[in-house]
Write a protein that holds these residues in place. Structure first.
Motif, PDB file in Angstrom:
ATOM      1  N   LYS A   1      42.360  42.490  37.039  1.00  0.00           N
ATOM      2  CA  LYS A   1      41.381  41.409  36.859  1.00  0.00           C
ATOM      3  C   LYS A   1      40.719  41.042  38.182  1.00  0.00           C
ATOM      4  O   LYS A   1      39.518  40.775  38.230  1.00  0.00           O
ATOM      5  CB  LYS A   1      42.054  40.179  36.249  1.00  0.00           C
ATOM      6  CG  LYS A   1      42.087  40.166  34.740  1.00  0.00           C
ATOM      7  CD  LYS A   1      42.339  38.738  34.290  1.00  0.00           C
ATOM      8  CE  LYS A   1      42.200  38.507  32.836  1.00  0.00           C
ATOM      9  NZ  LYS A   1      41.002  38.890  32.197  1.00  0.00           N
TER      10      LYS A   1
ATOM     11  N   LYS B   1      36.748  41.472  39.085  1.00  0.00           N
ATOM     12  CA  LYS B   1      35.965  40.335  39.580  1.00  0.00           C
ATOM     13  C   LYS B   1      35.236  40.711  40.882  1.00  0.00           C
ATOM     14  O   LYS B   1      34.046  40.413  41.038  1.00  0.00           O
ATOM     15  CB  LYS B   1      36.891  39.132  39.806  1.00  0.00           C
ATOM     16  CG  LYS B   1      36.195  37.893  40.259  1.00  0.00           C
ATOM     17  CD  LYS B   1      37.184  36.740  40.425  1.00  0.00           C
ATOM     18  CE  LYS B   1      36.488  35.530  40.991  1.00  0.00           C
ATOM     19  NZ  LYS B   1      37.419  34.433  41.247  1.00  0.00           N
TER      20      LYS B   1
ATOM     21  N   LYS C   1      31.212  41.202  41.482  1.00  0.00           N
ATOM     22  CA  LYS C   1      30.513  40.505  42.565  1.00  0.00           C
ATOM     23  C   LYS C   1      29.723  41.506  43.408  1.00  0.00           C
ATOM     24  O   LYS C   1      28.564  41.257  43.759  1.00  0.00           O
ATOM     25  CB  LYS C   1      31.509  39.733  43.432  1.00  0.00           C
ATOM     26  CG  LYS C   1      30.848  38.938  44.537  1.00  0.00           C
ATOM     27  CD  LYS C   1      31.861  38.114  45.328  1.00  0.00           C
ATOM     28  CE  LYS C   1      31.153  37.296  46.392  1.00  0.00           C
ATOM     29  NZ  LYS C   1      32.108  36.472  47.171  1.00  0.00           N
TER      30      LYS C   1
END
Length: 175
Positions: free
Chosen positions: A4, A8, A12
């Motif tokens: 996870k 993320k 980004k």
């Protein structure tokens, strides 16, 4: 690093790469800046890499016949994380071979997605033909084809995302 967390950070990197290319242009530098910020490695060393990448835009000085600048930027940032040091030029540990292994993964992702790592060929795959962007009329056609709407922006975004994923998969973001 947890999946996870990697997802993320990779998202980004993608989002930053897309927005930097849309706003600032310069595919190599935009990929590098996205990786600097997403991986939180902005420092004098990575700023020097960013500066050195200035001429890599558009296949090299916007001549479109060289490597994709986003690919070059991702390659350079992989090298920042795992590359041969000048003080260890002889490289008895074969660090450069580890770098080559990682960069080959980035290369393969470009091949899988675009069939190439060459700027002009990526133009053809994403916009139907290459554009000699040094010529003002061709540059306008390049823009009209979506270069900085969703084409080159996406290429930069993917390069930043893929570079992040490769470094994470290989454990280099844990160090």
């Amino acid at each position: 690093m947890e999946k996870k967390t990697v997802e993320k950070i990779a998202k980004k990197a993608y989002d930053l790469g897309f927005s930097f290319e849309k706003e600032y242009r310069g595919c190599a530098q935009c990929a590098i800046a996205a990786l600097q910020d997403a991986l939180e490695v902005r420092n004098p060393e990575t700023d020097a890499i960013f500066k050195a990448a200035t001429g890599m835009a558009g296949g090299g000085a916007r001549q479109i016949d060289g490597n994709c600048g986003a690919y070059a930027g991702g390659t350079m940032m992989i090298g920042y994380h795992v590359g041969r040091e000048r003080d260890n030029f002889a490289d008895p540990e074969q660090i450069r071979m580890e770098n080559f292994r990682l960069v080959k993964k980035l290369h393969q992702r470009f091949i899988d997605e675009f069939g190439t790592v060459t700027c002009s060929e990526i133009h053809t795959r994403t916009m139907g033909r290459p554009f000699y962007i040094e010529d003002p009329d061709e540059f306008q056609k390049f823009e009209n084809a979506g270069a900085h709407t969703d084409k080159c922006t996406r290429v930069v975004a993917l390069a930043a995302k893929w570079s992040t994923e490769i470094l994470a998969e290989e454990g280099y973001l844990d160090k």
